[in-house]
Design an enzyme around this catalytic site. Structure first.
Site, PDB file in Angstrom:
ATOM      1  CG  ASP A 121      -6.776   0.675   0.500  1.00  0.00           C
ATOM      2  OD1 ASP A 121      -5.759   0.575   1.214  1.00  0.00           O
ATOM      3  OD2 ASP A 121      -7.832   1.213   0.888  1.00  0.00           O
TER       4      ASP A 121
ATOM      5  CD  GLU B  44      -4.830   6.581   1.995  1.00  0.00           C
ATOM      6  OE1 GLU B  44      -4.564   5.375   2.156  1.00  0.00           O
ATOM      7  OE2 GLU B  44      -3.996   7.481   2.166  1.00  0.00           O
TER       8      GLU B  44
ATOM      9  CG  HIS C  61       0.166   6.116  -0.603  1.00  0.00           C
ATOM     10  ND1 HIS C  61      -0.997   6.695  -1.070  1.00  0.00           N
ATOM     11  CD2 HIS C  61      -0.155   5.563   0.598  1.00  0.00           C
ATOM     12  CE1 HIS C  61      -1.966   6.503  -0.189  1.00  0.00           C
ATOM     13  NE2 HIS C  61      -1.487   5.810   0.828  1.00  0.00           N
TER      14      HIS C  61
ATOM     15  CG  HIS D 238      -1.704   1.222   1.493  1.00  0.00           C
ATOM     16  ND1 HIS D 238      -3.051   1.324   1.218  1.00  0.00           N
ATOM     17  CD2 HIS D 238      -1.346   2.418   2.019  1.00  0.00           C
ATOM     18  CE1 HIS D 238      -3.479   2.531   1.556  1.00  0.00           C
ATOM     19  NE2 HIS D 238      -2.452   3.217   2.050  1.00  0.00           N
ATOM     20  CD  GLU D 239       1.838   3.437   3.753  1.00  0.00           C
ATOM     21  OE1 GLU D 239       1.919   4.492   3.102  1.00  0.00           O
ATOM     22  OE2 GLU D 239       0.917   3.219   4.563  1.00  0.00           O
TER      23      GLU D 239
HETATM   24 ZN   LIG Z   1      -2.475   5.195   2.464  1.00  0.00          ZN
END
Ligand SMILES: [Zn+2]
Length: 174
Positions: free
Chosen positions: A155, A151, A95, A91-92
């Protein structure tokens, strides 16, 4: 510079001390405007159960506290660990390629590094992600797809990567 020596509980009131700490920490943030960028500085303490990607340093950070159950444990199955910390890590990383992270280059500078045709295709994918979540009913009312697209991109990337990796394990449990 070191900040903790400035944070002293002297008022006798938890509320007053908290207000004073907030002023000191805000002042510290303003001090940074006249300092060189410190890309080794974390935005979270080690004891916080959280994680982040920072586009201005192009780094991912996982404070020590998140490296425990239910996110990660030697007692858990590999599928549980991929579903936990694996998803968080991916997830990170994702980003870095969301609507915000995509605008920063590998050095953490706001700089368009994409080919025009690739960025146009990326924007089309963003629109699809916005449409997918826009208006979805939540406890707080209908979701604003545009507001939460970063987000949702993270995700989607996180779950897809973790699931792909988990499937390579002999004991995978889907
Ligand atoms: Zn996030």
């Amino acid at each position: 510079p070191e900040i903790y020596s400035r944070l002293k509980t002297t008022s006798g009131s938890l509320y007053e001390d908290a207000l004073k700490f907030d002023e000191i920490l805000t002042a510290r943030t303003f001090e940074k405007f006249s300092e060189d960028v410190d890309k080794t500085s974390w935005h979270m303490p080690a004891h916080m159960v959280n994680a982040y990607y920072s586009p201005d340093s192009n780094t991912i950070v996982f404070p020590a506290a998140i490296l425990q159950a239910p996110f990660y444990s030697l007692e858990q199955s590999s599928s549980q660990n991929y579903g936990g910390i694996g998803t968080v890590i991916a997830h990170e990383i994702s980003h870095a390629f969301d609507n915000n992270g995509a605008q920063f280059d590998k050095e953490g500078n706001l700089n368009k590094w994409w080919l025009d045709k690739d960025y146009e295709a990326f924007e089309e994918k963003q629109k699809e992600m916005i449409a997918l979540f826009d208006g979805v009913e939540t406890e707080a009312g209908p979701a604003n797809g545009k507001l939460i697209v970063s987000e949702n991109i993270a995700d989607q990337g996180g779950i897809t990567a973790a699931l792909t990796a988990a499937k390579d394990e002999k004991d995978v449990d889907l």
